[in-house]
Structure formats: structure tokens, C-alpha cells
Design a protein around this motif. Structure first.
Motif, PDB file in Angstrom:
ATOM      1  N   ARG A 153       0.843  -1.192   0.000  1.00 28.94           N
ATOM      2  CA  ARG A 153       0.000   0.000   0.000  1.00 28.94           C
ATOM      3  C   ARG A 153       0.883   1.247   0.000  1.00 28.94           C
ATOM      4  NH1 ARG A 153      -4.346  -1.729   4.771  1.00 28.94           N
ATOM      5  NH2 ARG A 153      -5.155  -3.604   3.739  1.00 28.94           N
ATOM      6  N   PRO A 154       0.718   2.160  -0.956  1.00 29.47           N
ATOM      7  CA  PRO A 154       1.619   3.311  -1.069  1.00 29.47           C
ATOM      8  C   PRO A 154       1.542   4.255   0.129  1.00 29.47           C
ATOM      9  CG  PRO A 154       0.344   2.985  -3.083  1.00 29.47           C
ATOM     10  CD  PRO A 154      -0.275   2.108  -2.040  1.00 29.47           C
ATOM     11  N   CYS A 155       2.680   4.872   0.437  1.00 31.80           N
ATOM     12  CA  CYS A 155       2.763   5.901   1.475  1.00 31.80           C
ATOM     13  C   CYS A 155       3.066   7.250   0.811  1.00 31.80           C
ATOM     14  CB  CYS A 155       3.863   5.572   2.468  1.00 31.80           C
ATOM     15  SG  CYS A 155       3.537   4.139   3.516  1.00 31.80           S
ATOM     16  N   ILE A 156       2.413   8.292   1.310  1.00 31.70           N
ATOM     17  CA  ILE A 156       2.568   9.642   0.789  1.00 31.70           C
ATOM     18  C   ILE A 156       3.272  10.484   1.848  1.00 31.70           C
ATOM     19  CG2 ILE A 156       1.339  11.649  -0.121  1.00 31.70           C
ATOM     20  CD1 ILE A 156      -1.119   9.646  -0.426  1.00 31.70           C
ATOM     21  N   GLU A 157       4.366  11.164   1.479  1.00 28.36           N
ATOM     22  CA  GLU A 157       5.068  12.050   2.403  1.00 28.36           C
ATOM     23  C   GLU A 157       4.394  13.410   2.392  1.00 28.36           C
ATOM     24  OE1 GLU A 157       7.084  15.048   3.985  1.00 28.36           O
ATOM     25  OE2 GLU A 157       7.250  14.992   1.792  1.00 28.36           O
ATOM     26  N   MET A 158       4.002  13.901   3.590  1.00 26.38           N
ATOM     27  CA  MET A 158       3.293  15.176   3.656  1.00 26.38           C
ATOM     28  C   MET A 158       3.651  15.933   4.939  1.00 26.38           C
ATOM     29  SD  MET A 158      -0.449  13.319   4.039  1.00 26.38           S
ATOM     30  CE  MET A 158      -1.350  14.835   4.262  1.00 26.38           C
ATOM     31  N   ILE A 177      13.557   7.573  -1.128  1.00 29.18           N
ATOM     32  CA  ILE A 177      14.586   6.537  -1.199  1.00 29.18           C
ATOM     33  C   ILE A 177      14.155   5.296  -0.416  1.00 29.18           C
ATOM     34  CG2 ILE A 177      16.898   5.964  -0.316  1.00 29.18           C
ATOM     35  CD1 ILE A 177      17.727   8.811  -1.185  1.00 29.18           C
ATOM     36  N   ALA A 178      13.491   5.501   0.718  1.00 24.94           N
ATOM     37  CA  ALA A 178      13.074   4.394   1.580  1.00 24.94           C
ATOM     38  C   ALA A 178      11.694   3.846   1.235  1.00 24.94           C
ATOM     39  CB  ALA A 178      13.109   4.830   3.040  1.00 24.94           C
ATOM     40  N   THR A 182       5.149   9.182  -3.107  1.00 26.84           N
ATOM     41  CA  THR A 182       5.040  10.572  -3.537  1.00 26.84           C
ATOM     42  C   THR A 182       5.309  11.499  -2.363  1.00 26.84           C
ATOM     43  OG1 THR A 182       2.652  10.582  -3.074  1.00 26.84           O
ATOM     44  CG2 THR A 182       3.319  10.088  -5.336  1.00 26.84           C
ATOM     45  N   THR A 183       5.436  12.785  -2.660  1.00 29.53           N
ATOM     46  CA  THR A 183       5.561  13.818  -1.641  1.00 29.53           C
ATOM     47  C   THR A 183       4.608  14.953  -1.970  1.00 29.53           C
ATOM     48  OG1 THR A 183       7.057  15.410  -0.564  1.00 29.53           O
ATOM     49  CG2 THR A 183       7.443  14.959  -2.884  1.00 29.53           C
ATOM     50  N   SER A 184       4.246  15.711  -0.954  1.00 30.04           N
ATOM     51  CA  SER A 184       3.452  16.918  -1.183  1.00 30.04           C
ATOM     52  C   SER A 184       4.340  18.112  -1.510  1.00 30.04           C
ATOM     53  CB  SER A 184       2.632  17.237   0.075  1.00 30.04           C
ATOM     54  OG  SER A 184       3.495  17.552   1.166  1.00 30.04           O
ATOM     55  N   ASN A 185       5.667  17.958  -1.349  1.00 26.33           N
ATOM     56  CA  ASN A 185       6.591  19.087  -1.438  1.00 26.33           C
ATOM     57  C   ASN A 185       7.041  19.343  -2.871  1.00 26.33           C
ATOM     58  OD1 ASN A 185       9.393  20.414  -1.296  1.00 26.33           O
ATOM     59  ND2 ASN A 185       8.638  20.647   0.790  1.00 26.33           N
ATOM     60  N   LEU A 186       6.655  20.455  -3.429  1.00 24.69           N
ATOM     61  CA  LEU A 186       6.965  20.762  -4.821  1.00 24.69           C
ATOM     62  C   LEU A 186       8.448  21.014  -5.060  1.00 24.69           C
ATOM     63  CD1 LEU A 186       3.929  23.029  -5.794  1.00 24.69           C
ATOM     64  CD2 LEU A 186       4.340  20.644  -6.433  1.00 24.69           C
ATOM     65  N   THR A 196       5.211  14.228  -7.077  1.00 24.51           N
ATOM     66  CA  THR A 196       4.405  15.017  -6.154  1.00 24.51           C
ATOM     67  C   THR A 196       2.920  14.721  -6.335  1.00 24.51           C
ATOM     68  OG1 THR A 196       4.242  16.912  -7.653  1.00 24.51           O
ATOM     69  CG2 THR A 196       6.113  16.859  -6.143  1.00 24.51           C
ATOM     70  N   ALA A 197       2.162  14.938  -5.268  1.00 30.11           N
ATOM     71  CA  ALA A 197       0.719  14.702  -5.306  1.00 30.11           C
ATOM     72  C   ALA A 197       0.041  15.551  -4.242  1.00 30.11           C
ATOM     73  CB  ALA A 197       0.400  13.220  -5.076  1.00 30.11           C
TER      74      ALA A 197
END
Length: 438
Positions: A153-158, A177-178, A182-186, A196-197
Motif C-alpha cells: 500500500r503506497p505511502c505519501i510524504e506530507m 529513497i526508503a 510521492t511527496t506533497s513538497n513541490l 508530487t501529489a
């Protein structure tokens, strides 16, 4: 280093430069030395750590230059004398650096970075090296536990709003890397290519007169595949409205408060009843690896993680140190040196490392050779790769973000099953110095 790249030379501690001054005066500054970065122990209960930040470090070392502006600052504040300022004005790191490739797992006393140079050129890098590796490795180590708990299940960094603005960019890189998707950080997307997302927060719903108006505006703008935040008011009512507006093509709904497990089950049943079987459920709200593991039994499709991730999930530093482990004596002979202080001991000598694997490719030990390469029994994997040679970066390919991400996946996969447990325990494999092997 490009003309526009800012200098990193003053991202250091005062005493690094005063040591250079004293060493120049004593004549010891030119002694060949070996510095080593390692952690004496993992954070309590952790089974492994993850090396991250190496790619950023190579850039930072390239930019470690004392321009006229930095020299004038040091002269004006009388940090060091004129002879030292003259040395610093022409400073370029001219030695060799070896290290664990970015994304690699590490253990207590793993020599994650080895710096070979004269004393003056090597000692001034200490603060810069540790500030980057300690932060990024702490985030990557926490992220790895989270993605391990999340499975497929994907994890999103926010977590950008929960840390310093530059730390947020570095954290997004380390998390990707780990295994984060995706990340919220543009800026992390622009600088490092991290996907990004993001869609909308509660403020967007509260801006409109009701959820129907807000959801309609979002769907018309972003399409039916968007993610609608459904817990601003009443979750059940919001889910019904969301499906009514977007239909079964609705991409996802997000839950950000309350009992996430029971709500996810309730929402999944409701979505199915409404014909939106393919609509995903995203959960956020102060998640960490333990909360992710607890949600594994629920119908959750994605996890959004913020505060816990960017603060290392309770361990905001990897605890790495930068120690002198060997130097030449007056005769030019390289001798081992080590700190013997209680609870802060180091092991002298230039280190070499390999991951001991069994016939099935499962890691059994971290084997460290002192002064020479440890013997490979045929299945083992060497860990140190060249990063800088004669002052020039040669290891950038090993530090690209995609290479580091793939390496971490492979490195973690070869660890024994105990490495993936969240319960407190010893490191997944022991660290063995070759002279102590049976």
C-alpha cells in the motif's frame, strides 16, 4: 560547483576551524588521516538503519569553498588567524571518500563513510557531513519501517508543515529513497524528481457554502479521479455526496480524523453499496509505523504521513559520529587511534566492510575488517564504494535517487525476517570485527 551555488563552508562549527589553526601551527595539519562516520548504536529498539543524504553530501562538499565573503566574515569576527585564513581561502577537498551507497542498510559500527586526507582538509568536513547524514538517515530509517509496515500500500510524504523548510525538502528525498511513493513538497519534485501529489484541505471545503459545492468545484477542476476529503462535517453524508457528484469513477476519499480503522471499514462498505468499488480510501492524521501496522487489517489503500516521518518517528537523529581512526606518526607510518571514553568508545584503524550472506542470500552479519578487506566466503557483498577520488566526485551514479531507492529495496529484502518486526529488539544482524571472528 556552479557559479550560483551557495557556499557551504560556514555550515560548520567554530572549533573545526580553530583545530585547523592549532594544527597548522604545530605542523600536524599535513599528517595523513582517516576519519570514519559510524553509529555506536541504533536508536533504541530499531533493527536496522538506512543510509541517506550521500548524494546531497557530494554536492555540499563540492560547494565547500571559502569565498571572499566567508573569509571576510571570519577575519572580522576573529575566528582564526591570518595564516589559517590564507589556508582556507584556497581550500579544496583533495582526498578520497568511500562510503555505503545511498539506500543501503547499516548497523552499529558500520563504517558508513570513510574520509582519507590530511588532517586539515578532513577535519573541517565533520559538521557538514554529520548534519546531512544524521538528518537524512534518521528520516529514511523511519520511512523504511513505515513502508515495510504498509506492504504494497503506497505511502505519501506530507510533512513539510512540520519541519524547517529546507529540512522538508531533504526529508521528502530521504523518504522516497526508503519507499514512499510521492511527496506533497513541490521543491523536492523540482530539485530531486520526487513525484508530487495533493488535492485539497479542509479549508477548501470550509470556503464553500456546503460540501456539495466544494466537491463539485474540485471534481470539475481536477477530474473524477481526484481525492475528496470527507471528514469536515459528517463522513457518511460526505461520501454519499462525493459519489453522487463524481460517480463510481471517483478516485479516492480521504479520512483525516477519528477512529480511522472503524471509519475505513464503514466507508468501504458504503462505497461498495453505492457502486464505487474501485474508489480508494486514503488515511492521514499523525500516522507512524505502529498506526500503519494497526491499519493493515482495514480496507485502507494509501497512507499519508507527516510529523512522525520528518522527525524520525521519535528519533530525529541517527546518532552518527565522525571520528579520527588512523593517522601518520612522525616517521610517516600509519597508526590506529581510538577514543576510549566510557560509553563513547571508537575502534581504531581504517575499516572495510561486507555483508555476510548465506547460501539463500539472507544477511547473517556485518563483517568489518581492520586495515584490510575481510575475507569473502563466496556469498558476501562488499559495502564500501568510491564516492570521491583526489577531490573529485566519482560516486554520483550510486547516489541518484532512483538508484538509491532500488538499492534500499534490495538491501532491506536480504535482511532476516526479524528486521521487519516493529517490536523492540536487537539489531537484525550482528556486527563482527574480523579479528574477533571464531
Amino acid at each position: 560547483m556552479t557559479a550560483s551555488a551557495p557556499s557551504t563552508a560556514l555550515l560548520t562549527d567554530h572549533y573545526e576551524l580553530t583545530m585547523v589553526e592549532a594544527a597548522l601551527r604545530s605542523g600536524a595539519a599535513s599528517r595523513d588521516c582517516v576519519f570514519e562516520v559510524f553509529a555506536r548504536r541504533l536508536p533504541e529498539g530499531r533493527r536496522y538503519g538506512v543510509v541517506a543524504g550521500t548524494g546531497r553530501l557530494l554536492d555540499a562538499i563540492e560547494q565547500f569553498r571559502f569565498s571572499d565573503e566567508e573569509i571576510e566574515q571570519l577575519r572580522r569576527t576573529r575566528v582564526v588567524d591570518d595564516a589559517t585564513l590564507e589556508f582556507l581561502a584556497s581550500y579544496r577537498f583533495q582526498g578520497d571518500i568511500w562510503g555505503y551507497a545511498e539506500g543501503e542498510c547499516y548497523f552499529p559500527y558500520s563504517p558508513v563513510l570513510v574520509v582519507e586526507s590530511d588532517f586539515a582538509h578532513g577535519v573541517v568536513l565533520e559538521t557538514l557531513v554529520l548534519s546531512i547524514l544524521n538528518h537524512d538517515s534518521a528520516v529514511a530509517s523511519a520511512a523504511s519501517r513505515m513502508t515495510s509496515a504498509a506492504g504494497d500500500r503506497p505511502c505519501i510524504e506530507m510533512g513539510s508543515r512540520r519541519t524547517h523548510e529546507e529540512a522538508a525538502v531533504a526529508a521528502a528525498r530521504a523518504a522516497y529513497i526508503a519507499g514512499f511513493a510521492t511527496t506533497s513538497n513541490l521543491e523536492a519534485g523540482r530539485r530531486y524528481g520526487v513525484p508530487t501529489a495533493g488535492t485539497a484541505a479542509h479549508a477548501f471545503t470550509l470556503l464553500h457554502d456546503d460540501e456539495r459545492e466544494a466537491f463539485t468545484a474540485q471534481v470539475e477542476s481536477l477530474g473524477k479521479g481526484t481525492t475528496l476529503l470527507v471528514d469536515t462535517y459528517d463522513v457518511v453524508s460526505a461520501v454519499r455526496t462525493a459519489v453522487e457528484i463524481a460517480g463510481p469513477e471517483l478516485g479516492a476519499v480521504r479520512l483525516d480524523s477519528g477512529d480511522l480503522l472503524s471509519q475505513a471499514r464503514e466507508v468501504r462498505a458504503l462505497l461498495n453499496d453505492l457502486g464505487a468499488q474501485d474508489t480508494k480510501i486514503v488515511v492521514t492524521s499523525d500516522l507512524d509505523e505502529y498506526a500503519i501496522a494497526a491499519l493493515a487489517a482495514g480496507p485502507v489503500d494509501r497512507y499519508g504521513v507527516g510529523t512522525s516521518l520528518v522527525t524520525g518517528s521519535g528519533h530525529p537523529t541517527a546518532g552518527m559520529v565522525y571520528k579520527l581512526v588512523a593517522r601518520t606518526d612522525d616517521s610517516g607510518t600509519m597508526v590506529s587511534v581510538a577514543k576510549k571514553s566510557k560509553d563513547k568508545q571508537s575502534v581504531g584503524g581504517r575499516k572495510y566492510a561486507l555483508r555476510r550472506l548465506n547460501a539463500k542470500g539472507c544477511a547473517e552479519a556485518e563483517v568489518i575488517g581492520l586495515g584490510e578487506h575481510p575475507a569473502d566466503d563466496g556469498d558476501d557483498r562488499a559495502l564500501l564504494v568510491p564516492l570521491v577520488r583526489d577531490g573529485e566526485a566519482v560516486g554520483r551514479e550510486a547516489c541518484t535517487i532512483e538508484a538509491a531507492r532500488s538499492r534500499h529495496e534490495a538491501s532491506r529484502a536480504e535482511l532476516p525476517a526479524a528486521a521487519h518486526r516493529l517490536q523492540r529488539g536487537e539489531p537484525a544482524i550482528p556486527t563482527l570485527f574480523e579479528d574477533n571472528l571464531p
